[in-house]
Design an enzyme around this catalytic site. Structure first.
Site, PDB file in Angstrom:
ATOM      1  CG  HIS A 189      36.572  42.865  32.960  1.00  0.00           C
ATOM      2  ND1 HIS A 189      37.559  42.336  33.755  1.00  0.00           N
ATOM      3  CD2 HIS A 189      36.996  42.705  31.673  1.00  0.00           C
ATOM      4  CE1 HIS A 189      38.544  41.881  32.995  1.00  0.00           C
ATOM      5  NE2 HIS A 189      38.226  42.090  31.721  1.00  0.00           N
ATOM      6  CD  GLU A 190      35.031  43.451  28.568  1.00  0.00           C
ATOM      7  OE1 GLU A 190      35.900  44.100  27.949  1.00  0.00           O
ATOM      8  OE2 GLU A 190      35.191  42.261  28.900  1.00  0.00           O
ATOM      9  CG  HIS A 202      39.546  46.097  28.895  1.00  0.00           C
ATOM     10  ND1 HIS A 202      40.901  45.869  28.963  1.00  0.00           N
ATOM     11  CD2 HIS A 202      38.951  44.917  29.236  1.00  0.00           C
ATOM     12  CE1 HIS A 202      41.128  44.616  29.334  1.00  0.00           C
ATOM     13  NE2 HIS A 202      39.964  44.017  29.506  1.00  0.00           N
ATOM     14  CD  GLU A 220      42.123  41.495  31.777  1.00  0.00           C
ATOM     15  OE1 GLU A 220      41.097  41.086  32.361  1.00  0.00           O
ATOM     16  OE2 GLU A 220      42.123  41.833  30.574  1.00  0.00           O
TER      17      GLU A 220
END
Length: 502
Positions: free
Chosen positions: A264-265, A268, A294
């Site tokens: 997820h990170e 980003h 997101e």
């Protein structure tokens, strides 16, 4: 206006200075969330307040305002320069409304609030946070009050993170999602649950970190311009033009938690690392909105990382790293376990199908706080009631209730959560457009080849930074405006297949 123009040179110097001050503050915040000694928290709050004060003074310098006024009247601006000046003008106009002393007080309060939360959450002590959150709400309302052109405080906070979006629009998107997802979740809840017992075995921390970092290297995350560290609540942060860091957390009896936090990170970070070099240090030098940001993180975490193709590529590697833990597990069992649907209490642990119900709950609570409909002292009870209504669950304590997310405890209430669900909607639109342009992406994923997908995202989303508004970017990349249908179609197709729904 040419880039050798003295006026432009002075503007870019000021923008770079503001970007550097922001990077310094981000560095202090990153350290506070990773390595800061507990006794140093009060001093760190003073430091961040000082940097914020200096940055605010420079961002509101009257000479800077005059420079923006003069430059804005010129007729030789390129489209990129016009957008830079437009964003800079907007930032200046908004910043000049906030008194410097107020900014310093609010920032220092945020640091103190975060430090208090790190102690109150493990102690299950929401009462300790009530007066702090009341002060946070007061600061948030005061801050929004400086911008009376917005119909509601929530409109102001939504616009700050998702330019052009309003509370009414978010309410409508959330309504459509709730109507479609609640019955789908109910259907899946009645189906047979996949096997997950093997996820509760012992998976050593260092091996988990190594496995996850290997995958994001394949994704394209550049460790020469970033690093990964441990924290309470995972996040990504840009500390400079070529310094984009991520964090994760590890549970040694749950390898899925650290893996998907890392994926997820990294999503980003791929966005930030993909911004065009010439935009760095300018108002265009970062992702355009919370929702678009997101969309990248959820795309790499879910549409890629939870796909059947992903596990075809990486299950063998994972079994090599954890041979004893996975000796009786098949690739399909791992794929199904990574997509298990279960009503749960923790947003960051939630599956794709129930995740948006967590976000909608938080959004509605903070909306009601800002409108005066809900008092801070009643927030914990309101949280439990909302979870009972939306997910049929009640947390045994506030640790997994109102204290679980850090967002409100950073010092601001408003605009904290809606971007997560907007990102889910957008990521399906972006992925569908990438697949249309590059048929066969699933095969690429199965071969650990992410070049076409990352290349499309870089060309159509990442490199533009804040060059376009979120709506303009979406239209350019996908040929359509915001729509929940691609996301709902993706969820219905995927979970009907996994759970044998009719």
């Amino acid at each position: 206006m040419t880039k050798t123009d003295t006026q432009w040179t002075e503007l870019t110097r000021r923008w770079q200075e503001l970007a550097d001050l922001g990077g310094i503050n981000s560095l202090l915040g990153w350290d506070q969330s990773t390595y800061l000694p507990q006794a140093a928290s009060a001093g760190r709050s003073r430091q961040t307040a000082l940097i914020s004060t200096i940055a605010h003074q420079k961002a509101t310098d009257p000479e800077y305002g005059k420079l923006l006024d003069t430059a804005g009247k010129r007729d030789d601006l390129t489209p990129e320069q016009a957008r830079m000046l437009g964003l800079a003008r907007k930032n200046y106009d908004q910043a000049t409304r906030l008194p410097t002393a107020f900014v310093a007080e609010w920032t220092e309060h945020g640091g103190n609030s975060y430090s208090a939360w790190t102690e109150a959450r493990p102690a299950n002590d929401f009462r300790r946070m009530v007066p702090i959150l009341e002060k946070t709400l007061d600061y948030s309302l005061q801050g929004a009050g400086y911008y009376p052109e917005f119909a509601t405080p929530m409109d102001y906070f939504i616009d700050q993170s998702d330019e052009g979006m309003t509370q009414a629009q978010v309410d409508d998107v959330f309504r459509q999602l709730r109507e479609a997802l609640v019955p789908l979740v109910e259907q899946v809840a009645q189906a047979e649950r996949p096997r997950v017992d093997f996820l509760e075995r012992h998976y050593p921390k260092e091996l988990q970190l190594k496995f996850g970092e290997g995958i994001i290297r394949d994704y394209g995350y550049d460790f020469t311009r970033g690093r990964q560290d441990l924290t309470h609540h995972p996040f990504m942060t840009r500390l400079g033009g070529h310094d984009v860091r991520i964090t994760t957390r590890v549970k040694e009896n749950d390898p899925i938690d650290a893996l998907y936090s890392t994926l997820h990170e990294s999503g980003h970070a791929l966005y930030e690392q993909g911004v065009a070099e010439e935009y760095l240090g300018t108002p265009l030098g970062h992702g355009v909105s919370a929702g678009v940001h997101e969309s990248s993180s959820r795309l790499w975490e879910n549409l890629v990382g939870r796909s059947r193709a992903f596990w075809a590529a990486y299950f063998g590697d994972m079994r090599d790293v954890f041979p004893e833990q996975l000796k009786d597990v098949t690739e399909e069992e791992m794929h199904r376990a990574s997509n298990v649907v279960a009503r749960s209490l923790i947003r960051t642990d939630a599956d794709e199908l129930t995740y948006n119900l967590h976000v909608i709950t938080r959004y509605e609570l903070e909306r009601d706080l800002l409108s005066g409909k809900l008092a801070v002292r009643d927030l914990a009870d309101a949280w439990h009631a909302a979870y009972q209504q939306n997910l049929g669950l009640r947390a045994p304590s506030d640790v997994d209730g109102v204290l679980q997310d850090v967002h409100w405890f950073f010092g601001q209430i408003g605009g904290a959560f809606h971007g997560y669900t907007l990102g889910n909607v957008l990521n399906a639109q972006f992925y569908a457009a990438a697949e249309r342009a590059n048929p066969g992406l699933e095969g690429d994923i199965a071969r650990k080849d992410f070049s076409r997908l990352r290349g499309w995202l870089t060309e159509n989303v990442y490199r533009h930074g804040s060059r376009y508004t979120p709506n303009e970017l979406l239209e350019r990349a996908t040929g359509q405006g915001l729509s929940v249908e691609p996301y709902l179609n993706y969820l219905r197709t995927k979970y009907s297949d996994l759970y044998g729904l009719k």
